[in-house]
Design a protein around this motif. Structure first.
Motif, PDB file in Angstrom:
ATOM      1  N   PHE A   1       0.829  -1.211   0.000  1.00 51.13           N
ATOM      2  CA  PHE A   1       0.000   0.000   0.000  1.00 51.13           C
ATOM      3  C   PHE A   1       0.858   1.253   0.000  1.00 51.13           C
ATOM      4  CE2 PHE A   1      -3.350  -2.819   2.027  1.00 51.13           C
ATOM      5  CZ  PHE A   1      -4.044  -2.964   0.845  1.00 51.13           C
ATOM      6  N   GLY A   2       2.016   1.206   0.648  1.00 52.75           N
ATOM      7  CA  GLY A   2       2.933   2.342   0.623  1.00 52.75           C
ATOM      8  C   GLY A   2       3.436   2.618  -0.781  1.00 52.75           C
ATOM      9  N   CYS A   3       3.748   1.551  -1.528  1.00 46.93           N
ATOM     10  CA  CYS A   3       4.198   1.709  -2.912  1.00 46.93           C
ATOM     11  C   CYS A   3       3.084   2.285  -3.779  1.00 46.93           C
ATOM     12  CB  CYS A   3       4.663   0.375  -3.474  1.00 46.93           C
ATOM     13  SG  CYS A   3       6.177  -0.243  -2.734  1.00 46.93           S
ATOM     14  N   GLU A   4       1.887   1.779  -3.601  1.00 44.14           N
ATOM     15  CA  GLU A   4       0.755   2.292  -4.377  1.00 44.14           C
ATOM     16  C   GLU A   4       0.520   3.775  -4.091  1.00 44.14           C
ATOM     17  OE1 GLU A   4      -0.931   0.737  -6.732  1.00 44.14           O
ATOM     18  OE2 GLU A   4       0.291  -1.044  -6.438  1.00 44.14           O
ATOM     19  N   ARG A   5       0.613   4.152  -2.842  1.00 45.43           N
ATOM     20  CA  ARG A   5       0.423   5.557  -2.452  1.00 45.43           C
ATOM     21  C   ARG A   5       1.493   6.432  -3.106  1.00 45.43           C
ATOM     22  NH1 ARG A   5      -0.741   4.662   2.460  1.00 45.43           N
ATOM     23  NH2 ARG A   5       1.372   4.382   3.182  1.00 45.43           N
ATOM     24  N   LYS A   6       2.746   5.947  -3.135  1.00 47.68           N
ATOM     25  CA  LYS A   6       3.842   6.694  -3.746  1.00 47.68           C
ATOM     26  C   LYS A   6       3.590   6.895  -5.234  1.00 47.68           C
ATOM     27  CE  LYS A   6       8.085   8.300  -4.192  1.00 47.68           C
ATOM     28  NZ  LYS A   6       8.432   9.631  -3.792  1.00 47.68           N
ATOM     29  N   VAL A   7       3.198   5.839  -5.927  1.00 45.75           N
ATOM     30  CA  VAL A   7       2.934   5.931  -7.365  1.00 45.75           C
ATOM     31  C   VAL A   7       1.797   6.913  -7.632  1.00 45.75           C
ATOM     32  CG1 VAL A   7       2.082   4.643  -9.374  1.00 45.75           C
ATOM     33  CG2 VAL A   7       3.848   3.654  -7.900  1.00 45.75           C
ATOM     34  N   TYR A   8       0.731   6.831  -6.845  1.00 46.27           N
ATOM     35  CA  TYR A   8      -0.409   7.736  -7.019  1.00 46.27           C
ATOM     36  C   TYR A   8       0.017   9.185  -6.816  1.00 46.27           C
ATOM     37  CZ  TYR A   8      -4.764  10.196  -6.122  1.00 46.27           C
ATOM     38  OH  TYR A   8      -5.781  11.106  -6.152  1.00 46.27           O
ATOM     39  N   ASN A   9       0.752   9.438  -5.743  1.00 42.42           N
ATOM     40  CA  ASN A   9       1.186  10.809  -5.457  1.00 42.42           C
ATOM     41  C   ASN A   9       2.109  11.352  -6.546  1.00 42.42           C
ATOM     42  OD1 ASN A   9      -0.314  11.012  -3.113  1.00 42.42           O
ATOM     43  ND2 ASN A   9       1.355  10.300  -1.811  1.00 42.42           N
ATOM     44  N   GLU A  10       2.982  10.499  -7.084  1.00 40.39           N
ATOM     45  CA  GLU A  10       3.850  10.930  -8.188  1.00 40.39           C
ATOM     46  C   GLU A  10       3.014  11.274  -9.424  1.00 40.39           C
ATOM     47  OE1 GLU A  10       7.188  11.445  -8.440  1.00 40.39           O
ATOM     48  OE2 GLU A  10       7.336  11.122  -6.274  1.00 40.39           O
ATOM     49  N   TYR A  11       1.995  10.472  -9.689  1.00 36.69           N
ATOM     50  CA  TYR A  11       1.123  10.736 -10.833  1.00 36.69           C
ATOM     51  C   TYR A  11       0.397  12.076 -10.658  1.00 36.69           C
ATOM     52  CZ  TYR A  11      -2.848  10.615 -13.951  1.00 36.69           C
ATOM     53  OH  TYR A  11      -3.793  10.961 -14.881  1.00 36.69           O
ATOM     54  N   VAL A  12      -0.147  12.305  -9.484  1.00 40.89           N
ATOM     55  CA  VAL A  12      -0.871  13.556  -9.236  1.00 40.89           C
ATOM     56  C   VAL A  12       0.069  14.749  -9.360  1.00 40.89           C
ATOM     57  CG1 VAL A  12      -2.135  14.885  -7.497  1.00 40.89           C
ATOM     58  CG2 VAL A  12      -2.677  12.476  -7.860  1.00 40.89           C
ATOM     59  N   ALA A  13       1.281  14.629  -8.830  1.00 39.05           N
ATOM     60  CA  ALA A  13       2.249  15.722  -8.934  1.00 39.05           C
ATOM     61  C   ALA A  13       2.560  16.012 -10.407  1.00 39.05           C
ATOM     62  CB  ALA A  13       3.520  15.384  -8.172  1.00 39.05           C
ATOM     63  N   GLY A  14       2.750  14.946 -11.197  1.00 42.25           N
ATOM     64  CA  GLY A  14       3.013  15.130 -12.624  1.00 42.25           C
ATOM     65  C   GLY A  14       1.834  15.757 -13.349  1.00 42.25           C
ATOM     66  N   LEU A  15       0.642  15.373 -12.970  1.00 41.09           N
ATOM     67  CA  LEU A  15      -0.557  15.947 -13.578  1.00 41.09           C
ATOM     68  C   LEU A  15      -0.643  17.440 -13.287  1.00 41.09           C
ATOM     69  CD1 LEU A  15      -3.279  15.660 -15.052  1.00 41.09           C
ATOM     70  CD2 LEU A  15      -4.289  15.067 -12.837  1.00 41.09           C
ATOM     71  N   TYR A  16      -0.406  17.825 -12.034  1.00 37.77           N
ATOM     72  CA  TYR A  16      -0.448  19.242 -11.685  1.00 37.77           C
ATOM     73  C   TYR A  16       0.637  20.023 -12.420  1.00 37.77           C
ATOM     74  CZ  TYR A  16      -4.067  19.027  -8.125  1.00 37.77           C
ATOM     75  OH  TYR A  16      -5.266  18.898  -7.479  1.00 37.77           O
ATOM     76  N   ASP A  17       1.824  19.451 -12.561  1.00 39.41           N
ATOM     77  CA  ASP A  17       2.896  20.115 -13.319  1.00 39.41           C
ATOM     78  C   ASP A  17       2.473  20.307 -14.769  1.00 39.41           C
ATOM     79  OD1 ASP A  17       4.465  20.190 -11.053  1.00 39.41           O
ATOM     80  OD2 ASP A  17       5.681  18.431 -11.626  1.00 39.41           O
ATOM     81  N   HIS A  18       1.877  19.279 -15.357  1.00 45.41           N
ATOM     82  CA  HIS A  18       1.430  19.367 -16.745  1.00 45.41           C
ATOM     83  C   HIS A  18       0.350  20.438 -16.908  1.00 45.41           C
ATOM     84  CE1 HIS A  18       0.125  18.203 -20.742  1.00 45.41           C
ATOM     85  NE2 HIS A  18      -1.111  18.101 -20.272  1.00 45.41           N
ATOM     86  N   LEU A  19      -0.628  20.438 -16.005  1.00 37.33           N
ATOM     87  CA  LEU A  19      -1.706  21.427 -16.109  1.00 37.33           C
ATOM     88  C   LEU A  19      -1.180  22.843 -15.926  1.00 37.33           C
ATOM     89  CD1 LEU A  19      -4.544  19.582 -14.163  1.00 37.33           C
ATOM     90  CD2 LEU A  19      -4.376  19.949 -16.625  1.00 37.33           C
ATOM     91  N   GLU A  20      -0.241  23.004 -15.013  1.00 35.27           N
ATOM     92  CA  GLU A  20       0.341  24.330 -14.792  1.00 35.27           C
ATOM     93  C   GLU A  20       1.107  24.783 -16.029  1.00 35.27           C
ATOM     94  OE1 GLU A  20       3.811  25.929 -11.989  1.00 35.27           O
ATOM     95  OE2 GLU A  20       2.101  25.107 -10.879  1.00 35.27           O
ATOM     96  N   ALA A  21       1.878  23.881 -16.643  1.00 35.23           N
ATOM     97  CA  ALA A  21       2.637  24.219 -17.847  1.00 35.23           C
ATOM     98  C   ALA A  21       1.711  24.544 -19.003  1.00 35.23           C
ATOM     99  CB  ALA A  21       3.572  23.070 -18.220  1.00 35.23           C
ATOM    100  N   ALA A  22       0.537  23.919 -19.040  1.00 33.45           N
ATOM    101  CA  ALA A  22      -0.424  24.168 -20.115  1.00 33.45           C
ATOM    102  C   ALA A  22      -1.235  25.437 -19.876  1.00 33.45           C
ATOM    103  CB  ALA A  22      -1.363  22.977 -20.251  1.00 33.45           C
ATOM    104  N   GLY A  23      -1.056  26.053 -18.701  1.00 33.63           N
ATOM    105  CA  GLY A  23      -1.758  27.307 -18.412  1.00 33.63           C
ATOM    106  C   GLY A  23      -3.176  27.114 -17.896  1.00 33.63           C
ATOM    107  N   PHE A  24      -3.488  25.928 -17.418  1.00 31.19           N
ATOM    108  CA  PHE A  24      -4.827  25.657 -16.902  1.00 31.19           C
ATOM    109  C   PHE A  24      -5.046  26.392 -15.586  1.00 31.19           C
ATOM    110  CE2 PHE A  24      -7.757  23.264 -14.226  1.00 31.19           C
ATOM    111  CZ  PHE A  24      -8.855  23.187 -15.047  1.00 31.19           C
ATOM    112  N   GLN A  25      -6.223  26.996 -15.462  1.00 25.45           N
ATOM    113  CA  GLN A  25      -6.614  27.651 -14.202  1.00 25.45           C
ATOM    114  C   GLN A  25      -7.983  27.149 -13.825  1.00 25.45           C
ATOM    115  OE1 GLN A  25      -6.427  31.870 -14.594  1.00 25.45           O
ATOM    116  NE2 GLN A  25      -4.198  31.916 -14.678  1.00 25.45           N
ATOM    117  N   ALA A  26      -8.140  26.820 -12.546  1.00 29.14           N
ATOM    118  CA  ALA A  26      -9.439  26.335 -12.060  1.00 29.14           C
ATOM    119  C   ALA A  26     -10.482  27.437 -12.196  1.00 29.14           C
ATOM    120  CB  ALA A  26      -9.313  25.882 -10.613  1.00 29.14           C
ATOM    121  N   GLY A  27     -11.709  27.053 -12.398  1.00 34.97           N
ATOM    122  CA  GLY A  27     -12.780  28.023 -12.603  1.00 34.97           C
ATOM    123  C   GLY A  27     -13.511  28.387 -11.333  1.00 34.97           C
ATOM    124  N   PHE A  28     -12.783  28.648 -10.271  1.00 31.28           N
ATOM    125  CA  PHE A  28     -13.428  29.014  -9.002  1.00 31.28           C
ATOM    126  C   PHE A  28     -13.808  30.455  -8.978  1.00 31.28           C
ATOM    127  CE2 PHE A  28     -10.863  25.355  -7.632  1.00 31.28           C
ATOM    128  CZ  PHE A  28     -11.886  24.552  -7.260  1.00 31.28           C
TER     129      PHE A  28
END
Length: 71
Positions: free
Chosen positions: A44-71
């Protein structure tokens, strides 16, 4: 409303199921040994690490693409 095989209402169900369908559930319990507990915690620790790395990469990608939340 969901119903059992006898046609009785199943408490806690709100969705209408197609005719002939029923709902059911099973509850399981496991009692791992100390070694199995350690292996499960590692897995479960390994799964959590992989998930967190994926989310971090997703946020980096969205930030680089100029995405802004619509709040």
């Amino acid at each position: 409303m969901a119903a059992d095989k006898k046609g009785s209402h199943i408490k806690g169900t709100k969705k209408q199921l197609p005719d002939g369908w029923i709902t059911g559930a099973f509850r399981y319990a496991i009692f791992p040994t100390d070694e199995q507990k350690q292996r499960l915690e590692m897995a479960f620790g390994c799964e959590r690490k992989v998930y967190n790395e994926y989310v971090a990469g997703l946020y980096d990608h969205l930030e680089a693409a100029g995405f802004q939340a619509g709040f």
